[in-house]
Structures are given as C-alpha cells and as structure tokens.
Enzyme design. Structure first.
Site, mmCIF file in Angstrom:
data_model
loop_
_atom_site.group_PDB
_atom_site.id
_atom_site.type_symbol
_atom_site.label_atom_id
_atom_site.label_comp_id
_atom_site.label_asym_id
_atom_site.label_seq_id
_atom_site.Cartn_x
_atom_site.Cartn_y
_atom_site.Cartn_z
ATOM 1 N N ASN A 108 -3.966 1.868 -8.469
ATOM 2 C CA ASN A 108 -3.328 1.589 -10.026
ATOM 3 C C ASN A 108 -4.282 2.393 -10.931
ATOM 4 O OD1 ASN A 108 -1.443 -0.028 -8.788
ATOM 5 N ND2 ASN A 108 -2.509 -1.864 -9.283
ATOM 6 N N HIS A 125 -6.925 6.600 -7.591
ATOM 7 C CA HIS A 125 -6.012 7.722 -8.216
ATOM 8 C C HIS A 125 -6.276 7.761 -9.660
ATOM 9 C CE1 HIS A 125 -2.944 6.704 -4.900
ATOM 10 N NE2 HIS A 125 -3.792 7.448 -4.597
HETATM 11 C C1 BV8 Z 1 -3.065 14.402 -1.352
HETATM 12 C C2 BV8 Z 1 -1.712 8.576 -9.815
HETATM 13 C C3 BV8 Z 1 -3.737 16.636 -0.456
HETATM 14 C C4 BV8 Z 1 -0.676 9.026 -10.826
HETATM 15 C C5 BV8 Z 1 -0.541 8.365 -7.783
HETATM 16 C C6 BV8 Z 1 4.435 13.958 3.552
HETATM 17 C C7 BV8 Z 1 4.291 13.072 4.247
HETATM 18 C C8 BV8 Z 1 3.092 12.351 4.057
HETATM 19 C C9 BV8 Z 1 2.186 12.613 2.819
HETATM 20 C C10 BV8 Z 1 2.749 13.633 2.131
HETATM 21 C C11 BV8 Z 1 3.914 14.515 2.320
HETATM 22 N N1 BV8 Z 1 4.198 15.250 1.533
HETATM 23 C C12 BV8 Z 1 2.965 15.147 0.582
HETATM 24 C C13 BV8 Z 1 2.222 14.274 0.986
HETATM 25 C C14 BV8 Z 1 0.815 14.068 0.307
HETATM 26 C C15 BV8 Z 1 1.360 12.946 -0.981
HETATM 27 C C16 BV8 Z 1 2.248 11.758 -0.510
HETATM 28 O O1 BV8 Z 1 1.454 10.913 -0.111
HETATM 29 N N2 BV8 Z 1 3.242 11.892 -0.977
HETATM 30 C C17 BV8 Z 1 4.354 10.825 -0.702
HETATM 31 C C18 BV8 Z 1 5.201 10.758 -1.761
HETATM 32 C C19 BV8 Z 1 4.852 10.910 0.607
HETATM 33 N N3 BV8 Z 1 -0.003 12.489 -1.362
HETATM 34 C C20 BV8 Z 1 -0.764 13.329 -2.186
HETATM 35 O O2 BV8 Z 1 -0.284 14.315 -2.687
HETATM 36 C C21 BV8 Z 1 -2.208 12.852 -2.563
HETATM 37 N N4 BV8 Z 1 -3.095 13.952 -2.520
HETATM 38 O O3 BV8 Z 1 -2.486 14.307 -0.286
HETATM 39 O O4 BV8 Z 1 -3.668 15.763 -1.392
HETATM 40 C C22 BV8 Z 1 -4.706 17.709 -0.552
HETATM 41 C C23 BV8 Z 1 -5.563 18.097 0.480
HETATM 42 C C24 BV8 Z 1 -6.152 18.883 0.313
HETATM 43 C C25 BV8 Z 1 -6.062 19.984 -0.764
HETATM 44 C C26 BV8 Z 1 -5.187 19.444 -1.871
HETATM 45 C C27 BV8 Z 1 -4.426 18.416 -1.960
HETATM 46 C C28 BV8 Z 1 -2.261 12.193 -3.916
HETATM 47 C C29 BV8 Z 1 -1.645 10.894 -3.947
HETATM 48 C C30 BV8 Z 1 -1.796 10.278 -5.307
HETATM 49 C C31 BV8 Z 1 -0.516 10.389 -6.326
HETATM 50 N N5 BV8 Z 1 -0.714 9.683 -7.446
HETATM 51 N N6 BV8 Z 1 -0.734 7.714 -8.731
HETATM 52 C C32 BV8 Z 1 0.035 8.255 -11.763
HETATM 53 O O5 BV8 Z 1 0.150 6.972 -11.532
HETATM 54 O O6 BV8 Z 1 1.061 8.635 -12.311
HETATM 55 S S1 BV8 Z 1 0.530 7.659 -6.603
HETATM 56 C C33 BV8 Z 1 1.203 6.247 -7.096
HETATM 57 O O7 BV8 Z 1 2.353 5.888 -6.255
HETATM 58 C C34 BV8 Z 1 0.585 5.179 -7.202
HETATM 59 O O8 BV8 Z 1 -0.837 5.295 -7.753
HETATM 60 C C35 BV8 Z 1 0.636 4.416 -5.577
HETATM 61 O O9 BV8 Z 1 -0.414 5.090 -4.953
HETATM 62 C C36 BV8 Z 1 1.982 5.312 -5.107
HETATM 63 C C37 BV8 Z 1 2.884 4.133 -4.760
HETATM 64 O O10 BV8 Z 1 2.758 3.236 -5.601
HETATM 65 P P1 BV8 Z 1 2.481 1.692 -5.091
HETATM 66 O O11 BV8 Z 1 1.387 1.346 -5.888
HETATM 67 O O12 BV8 Z 1 2.615 1.538 -3.931
HETATM 68 O O13 BV8 Z 1 3.885 1.165 -6.277
HETATM 69 P P2 BV8 Z 1 5.362 1.314 -5.791
HETATM 70 O O14 BV8 Z 1 6.071 1.407 -6.767
HETATM 71 O O15 BV8 Z 1 5.563 2.253 -4.829
HETATM 72 O O16 BV8 Z 1 5.662 0.227 -4.833
HETATM 73 C C38 BV8 Z 1 5.325 -1.390 -5.472
HETATM 74 C C39 BV8 Z 1 5.198 -2.395 -4.392
HETATM 75 O O17 BV8 Z 1 5.077 -3.548 -4.918
HETATM 76 C C40 BV8 Z 1 6.331 -2.372 -3.695
HETATM 77 O O18 BV8 Z 1 6.155 -2.611 -2.185
HETATM 78 C C41 BV8 Z 1 7.067 -3.783 -4.094
HETATM 79 O O19 BV8 Z 1 7.671 -4.661 -3.176
HETATM 80 C C42 BV8 Z 1 5.724 -4.543 -4.396
HETATM 81 N N7 BV8 Z 1 5.728 -5.573 -5.538
HETATM 82 C C43 BV8 Z 1 6.822 -5.483 -6.363
HETATM 83 N N8 BV8 Z 1 6.483 -6.786 -7.404
HETATM 84 C C44 BV8 Z 1 5.554 -7.282 -6.821
HETATM 85 C C45 BV8 Z 1 4.997 -6.734 -5.693
HETATM 86 N N9 BV8 Z 1 4.066 -6.976 -4.998
HETATM 87 C C46 BV8 Z 1 3.241 -8.078 -5.457
HETATM 88 N N10 BV8 Z 1 3.686 -9.034 -6.402
HETATM 89 C C47 BV8 Z 1 4.647 -8.356 -7.300
HETATM 90 N N11 BV8 Z 1 4.918 -9.212 -8.084
#
Ligand code: BV8
Ligand code: ZN
Length: 253
Positions: A108, A125
């Site tokens: 977060n 992040h």
């Molecule tokens: C990198 C900051 C490489 C910004 C964020 C294909 C396959 C695998 C990986 C990749 C791919 N293509 C690209 C990639 C890499 C990519 C990636 O993983 N993409 C995903 C879409 C597949 N990753 C990156 O690009 C990372 N960098 O890999 O660099 C590199 C290497 C060398 C040189 C250059 C580059 C960077 C990733 C960071 C991105 N930034 N945030 C901003 O906030 O604006 S990510 C952002 O989304 C969040 O920070 C978090 O990490 C992510 C997911 O969000 P969550 O926190 O999980 O939240 P979400 O909404 O998804 O889910 C909420 C959860 O809470 C749910 O499960 C829900 O059920 C639950 N919930 C709901 N209510 C409650 C609850 N739980 C408890 N209590 C409740 N009340």
C-alpha cells in the site's frame, strides 16, 4: 462481516503465533478498504472508470497524459489524507509490540500503517504522500499551486510525479531484498488483504512457505495463495486481525 461476528480461529494457529520469534506480515489494499480507501481494483471509478489500474499506473501513461495521471493520484492522495487507520492496522501495531521480531511489508502507498503506529514498515511500492521529479528523481516537498498540471521540478524543470512504483518500474532494491530475506526466515507469515497477483510482491508468501513458515491468509475472497496457505481466515482484516491478536496475546486487548 464485523467483529460482532467472531470467526473460528484454530487453536493451533493461536499457539503458533503466540510462540513465534519471527513474524512477517504482508498487506495489500484490502486492509485499507475499511478506512474508506478503495482497493486498487475498486479505485477505477468516476473519471478513471474506463481505465484498468495497470493502464494508469505506468510511466508511459504519465508521459502520454500527465494531467490525467497526476489528477488520479491527487484524488487518491486526498482520499488517503482523509482516511483514518482502522482496527486491522491497529491490531498489527499490537502484534508488533508482542512478537519478538516483527516486520510489516506493505504494497500500500497510503501511509496508514505508519499513521497507526507501526514502526518497522517496508513500503514495497512507495508512498503516495511523497512527490518526486519524473526526470531527476529529487523529492519535491512543496510546489507552487501553479496553473501548470503537473507542477514542475524547481531543480530541473521536469514534471513532478507521485513517489510510487509504477508497473514496469523496479521496486526500491533495499525494500524487496529485505522483504525476501525476512519472508524466507520467518516462522509465521500473515498475508492480509491482497489479491496476490502483482509481482514481485505476490511471491513473498510462497518464499515464506519454502522457508518452512506457517502461512496464514486473511481475505474475504480466495486468491492464488488460498490453496497453499496453512490457515485461511475468511473475513475482513478489521474483524479478523483484532480477534487473532487478542487470542494469541490476551493481555494485548
Ligand atoms: C516489475 C503502486 C520489472 C502504484 C502498484 C505478467 C506476469 C507476471 C508479472 C508481470 C506480467 N506483466 C508485467 C508483470 C510485472 C508487473 C505485474 O505484476 N503485473 C501484474 C498486473 C500481472 N509488476 C511490475 O511491473 C512491478 N515491477 O516487475 O519490474 C522490471 C525489472 C527490471 C527492470 C524494469 C522492470 C511493479 C509492480 C508495482 C505496481 N504498483 N502500486 C499505485 O498504487 O498507484 S501495484 C498495486 O496493485 C498495489 O500496490 C498492489 O501491489 C497491487 C494489487 O493490489 P492489492 O493490494 O492486492 O489490491 P487489490 O485491489 O488487487 O486486491 C484487494 C484484495 O483485498 C482482494 O483480494 C480483496 O478480496 C481483499 N479485500 C477486500 N476488502 C478486504 C480485503 N481483505 C481484507 N479485508 C477487507 N476488508
Ligand atoms: Zn527534477
């Protein structure tokens, strides 16, 4: 679900947490949901509804449409500033006070863990409250509310941007190294409120599993971790975490 609806927390988990020396917690947007901050998936409302997060939270999107991206973050920063930490954040402060060694790793960017009182926080992040220059990376502490959006860097004239890690950007290397190290060495790993999709953060629970840790998931929904976790507490962080910590450390009530 709220704490009025107690969930069943296995005694084996309570004992593991109570006796653990090293505890690591990974949090995602779900822990801030009950503070009124939309989860990353839910943040795409209003003006930004037509985008997927991955389309806006990237350097390319910022270069293509800097005002749109800057305005999205300004809206999200205001939501974070107006939000208050909830019982889930506070339960992790209590847990940090009771576990001999404790590290909180968060995806977060809202800063709520530090505002709740958590001390050892690794922000994978970045932090939406910090602003830096897109070109020279220098932090900007204030900027003229000029008509220009985004504002400009006083040092080099580059566009200012939030100090968060966008998709395609590398994480702060010290942060990810520390997170991987402590995940691989801990005895109990709690994965709270994350969809366990975004890499490399999503690999941390599995690193903990390989290290022999007791991995616990706290989430109302299933994720790619659910089938591998030793314990799955199906519920919201604000209701589950206080119950878990109170059962493991009764005096911490
Ligand atoms: C990198 C900051 C490489 C910004 C964020 C294909 C396959 C695998 C990986 C990749 C791919 N293509 C690209 C990639 C890499 C990519 C990636 O993983 N993409 C995903 C879409 C597949 N990753 C990156 O690009 C990372 N960098 O890999 O660099 C590199 C290497 C060398 C040189 C250059 C580059 C960077 C990733 C960071 C991105 N930034 N945030 C901003 O906030 O604006 S990510 C952002 O989304 C969040 O920070 C978090 O990490 C992510 C997911 O969000 P969550 O926190 O999980 O939240 P979400 O909404 O998804 O889910 C909420 C959860 O809470 C749910 O499960 C829900 O059920 C639950 N919930 C709901 N209510 C409650 C609850 N739980 C408890 N209590 C409740 N009340
Ligand atoms: Zn600059």
């Amino acid at each position: 679900m709220n704490s009025a609806h107690p969930i069943t927390i296995p005694g084996k988990l309570v004992r593991r947490l109570r006796t653990a020396q090293r505890v690591v917690v990974l949090t995602g947007a779900g822990i801030s949901a009950e503070s009124g901050i939309p989860t990353f998936r839910d943040a795409m409302t209003g003006l930004w509804a037509r985008f997927r997060p991955e389309e806006l939270a990237t350097p390319e999107a910022f270069q293509r449409n800097p005002k749109l991206v800057w305005d999205w973050y300004t809206w999200r920063r205001k939501r974070a500033e107006e939000a208050e930490p909830n019982a889930g954040h506070r339960a992790l402060v209590d847990l940090e006070a009771r576990a001999p060694e404790f590290v909180l790793v968060t995806q977060n960017v809202d800063g709520l863990h530090a505002r709740a009182g958590s001390r050892r926080v690794v922000e994978l992040h970045g932090n939406i409250m910090r602003t830096k220059c897109f070109d020279c990376d220098r932090l900007a502490h204030d900027w003229q509310q000029s008509e220009e959006v985004p504002p400009r860097c006083v040092h080099c004239g580059g566009m200012l941007r939030p100090d968060v890690v966008w998709f395609g950007e590398v994480l702060p290397d010290h942060a990810m190294e520390e997170a991987m190290r402590v995940a691989g060495q801990c005895e109990v790993f709690l994965s709270v409120g994350t969809s366990t999709v975004v890499e490399p953060a999503a690999s941390l629970p599995f690193t903990a599993l390989r290290g022999g840790a007791c991995v616990v998931e706290v989430n109302p929904n299933a994720t790619p971790l659910t089938l591998c976790a030793e314990f799955v507490l199906t519920g919201s962080a604000a209701s589950v975490l206080p119950q878990l910590v109170a059962m493991a450390f009764p005096a911490a009530k």
